[in-house]
Design an enzyme around this catalytic site. Sequence first.
Site, PDB file in Angstrom:
ATOM      1  N   HIS A 138      -0.778  10.304  -5.073  1.00  0.00           N
ATOM      2  CA  HIS A 138      -0.030   9.468  -6.030  1.00  0.00           C
ATOM      3  C   HIS A 138       0.007   8.009  -5.580  1.00  0.00           C
ATOM      4  CE1 HIS A 138       4.101  10.405  -3.949  1.00  0.00           C
ATOM      5  NE2 HIS A 138       3.676   9.240  -3.540  1.00  0.00           N
ATOM      6  N   GLU A 143       1.991  10.997 -10.395  1.00  0.00           N
ATOM      7  CA  GLU A 143       1.669  12.254  -9.729  1.00  0.00           C
ATOM      8  C   GLU A 143       0.388  12.854 -10.309  1.00  0.00           C
ATOM      9  OE1 GLU A 143       3.231  12.737  -7.095  1.00  0.00           O
ATOM     10  OE2 GLU A 143       5.298  13.392  -7.301  1.00  0.00           O
TER      11      GLU A 143
HETATM   12  C1  F6R Z   1       6.843   3.877  -3.212  1.00  0.00           C
HETATM   13  C2  F6R Z   1       5.658   4.436  -3.829  1.00  0.00           C
HETATM   14  C3  F6R Z   1       4.939   5.612  -3.258  1.00  0.00           C
HETATM   15  C4  F6R Z   1       4.622   5.467  -1.767  1.00  0.00           C
HETATM   16  C5  F6R Z   1       3.898   6.713  -1.245  1.00  0.00           C
HETATM   17  C6  F6R Z   1       3.606   6.622   0.235  1.00  0.00           C
HETATM   18  O1  F6R Z   1       7.328   2.787  -3.945  1.00  0.00           O
HETATM   19  O2  F6R Z   1       5.294   3.944  -4.835  1.00  0.00           O
HETATM   20  O3  F6R Z   1       3.752   5.807  -3.974  1.00  0.00           O
HETATM   21  O4  F6R Z   1       3.818   4.338  -1.576  1.00  0.00           O
HETATM   22  O5  F6R Z   1       4.682   7.844  -1.505  1.00  0.00           O
HETATM   23  O6  F6R Z   1       4.803   6.649   0.927  1.00  0.00           O
HETATM   24  P1  F6R Z   1       4.875   6.323   2.494  1.00  0.00           P
HETATM   25  O7  F6R Z   1       4.507   4.900   2.653  1.00  0.00           O
HETATM   26  O8  F6R Z   1       6.300   6.595   2.857  1.00  0.00           O
HETATM   27  O9  F6R Z   1       3.894   7.258   3.157  1.00  0.00           O
END
Ligand code: F6R
Length: 241
Positions: A138, A143
């Site tokens: 995503h 999703e």
């Molecule tokens: C958050 C977002 C999500 C995150 C993804 C990765 O605003 O849009 O798509 O970028 O879930 O999350 P991390 O960086 O926590 O691995």
Amino acid sequence: MRIYRVKDYKDMSRKAANIISAQIILKPDCVLGLATGSTPIGTYRQLVEWYNKGDLDFSEVRTVNLDEYKGLTEDNSQSYRNFMNQNLFNQVNIDKKNTYVPNGMAEDDAAECARYSGIIRALGGIDLQLLGLGHNGHIGFNEPNDVFDMEVHCVALTQSTIEANSRLFASADEVPRYAYTMGMKAIMQAKKILIAVSGEDKAEIVKKAFTGEVKPEVPVSILQMHRDVTLIGDEAALSQI
Ligand code: F6R
């Protein structure tokens, strides 16, 4: 696509912050599309450091965030508005009136999605969109699906996203089940896209994203169709490509 292969999270953060600060210097009233999560924390920290040194001025910058959990108030410690305030907005001279995050407490989903689309349109679109990458492919909260969701929408989070994000909540039961997210249209219409990835656990999805087929089951793969994408990944995240 431009790929920067860097050593680790710290180098990834510095390189991403370099690109964002170049954007702000070239166009002081630019529109930045921003992300939350673990990935951009170091990038924001670096931007704050350069701001404190006097190297960056956010006074004219406008920002629009990718997403927000449905059901969390702005001051809830887990809301993305709160994350942005803590990690960036409260620490630089940005005018909060120029920072936009979907309203997690909206009562009418369709009205909130239309309102947020209108904001992005009124800003004239996004100059530079910063993205992180979910383990299931995503971006924002777009999703895996059987079609690419183009518009701002309210989405049911998948089990894998709920589990991944539960690390920040007391338990998985407390993770909101729905979120508002920017759709693929606003992301793909951004003039430039910067996607940052770090860690071994992202290696497999990075490979699918950028060397596999473009399909809505791997939402991030749509970036293969964008003309100006920069991928910054550390060695662990890029180990399979
Ligand atoms: C958050 C977002 C999500 C995150 C993804 C990765 O605003 O849009 O798509 O970028 O879930 O999350 P991390 O960086 O926590 O691995």
